[in-house]
Write an enzyme that holds these catalytic residues in place. Sequence first.
Site, PDB file in Angstrom:
ATOM      1  CG  ASP A  76      -2.136  -6.280   5.462  1.00  0.00           C
ATOM      2  OD1 ASP A  76      -2.503  -5.485   6.368  1.00  0.00           O
ATOM      3  OD2 ASP A  76      -1.953  -7.473   5.463  1.00  0.00           O
ATOM      4  CD  GLU A 142      -5.740  -8.553  10.254  1.00  0.00           C
ATOM      5  OE1 GLU A 142      -6.107  -9.212  11.095  1.00  0.00           O
ATOM      6  OE2 GLU A 142      -5.814  -8.658   9.121  1.00  0.00           O
TER       7      GLU A 142
HETATM    8 ZN    ZN Z   1      -8.905  -6.582   8.752  1.00  0.00          ZN
END
Ligand code: ZN
Length: 401
Positions: A76, A142
């Site tokens: 992401d 994340e």
């Molecule tokens: Zn990163």
Amino acid sequence: MTEEKAVTVFRDYLRIKTVHPVPAYDEVVEFLKNLAQEVGIQCSTVEVHPGRMVVVMTIPGSDPSLPSIMLNSHTDVVPVFEDQWICDPFEAKKMENGDIYARGTQDMKSVGIQYIEAIRKLKKENKANFLRTVHITWIPDEEIGGKLGMAKFVQHEEFKKLNVGFALDEGLANPTEAFTVFNGERTVWWVRVKCPGKPGHGSRFIEDNAAEKVRRVINSFLSFRDEQEKKLKTKGCLRLGDVTTVNLTNLKGGVDGSLNVVPSEMFLGFDIRISPTEKLEDFEAMMKNWMKEAGEDVTYEFLQYNPMQGMTSTDQSSPWWSTFSSVFEKLNFKIEIEIFPAATDIRYLREIGIPALGFSPMNKTPILLHDHNEFLNEKVFLKGVDVYCELIPALANVPRK
Ligand code: ZN
């Protein structure tokens, strides 16, 4: 001019809009499955939460009983302000000098592709036969804290089966010739302080009122902040990760529109990033003392609490570190060890005792993660592939203790 295959794959990956708040996760999983098939490595998926898929690519080692090597990246990326970019942030435009502009070029789509392109290269040269199993893992979420990503994955049965002994994850660019490697991260605490007090009319001297306590709490926290800032600025050898930052990020209290009412409670919110050089219990003891000094019944609660301070050894006695550092010696590349100033998914690995280093092979590159016009030069990218061509076999061939 023909483009290196690795660069083309990197640019294709950059074009997938895995951008929050609604990342194209299905598309990226498809892309990665196809890529693994093309390179000729095993690939599986683990659904750690509905709609949250972890992709695991595996190169089995000759001794599968040995703990494995995990090469981790997240798929992401953070949102963009498109009008601030010189080109479409999802076009992966390559300039004449080789600079590739796109969200994720540094954070951290480069690294994921560098891992697998290194494996492709090693396979071609018949050098992808390792002692230990290597897993290339691709993680969602994340950038929003990893609660439904890495946090879930490390608790999953499928993760335990990977038997990870050592991991690599993201680092930061370095504008100089040197590469930076991160052996620890600061611990994030979000603390909400409640200051109760005697209410009353705004025309009087009310004793033991909330604002007085608020003032003392703020003074304690911000004096500490001053000290840390001074320490960072006066000791030339220190980096941001070596000191603790405290910021007052929220302030609440009182009755809107009624400024003649002394309120019965006020709230303060602090974002605290504790350096691994500071003991967590010492910091909390200090904080408790500040509450006591501020006055009666001043209390705090954690809106975010991390109990762990994982540091990965950079001592030559650690086989992981001695192997990692010897590769750079061999390549004649300088490395600088630092503590990561913010938090990444690597903390979930260190928390369960897995030694892990944060490393993104980007030297001679300005730090542009989360920034407008994030870019990486293709030569730097390709040199990174070569670094992993040395690093992966070295780590995957670390003998049994
Ligand atoms: Zn990163």
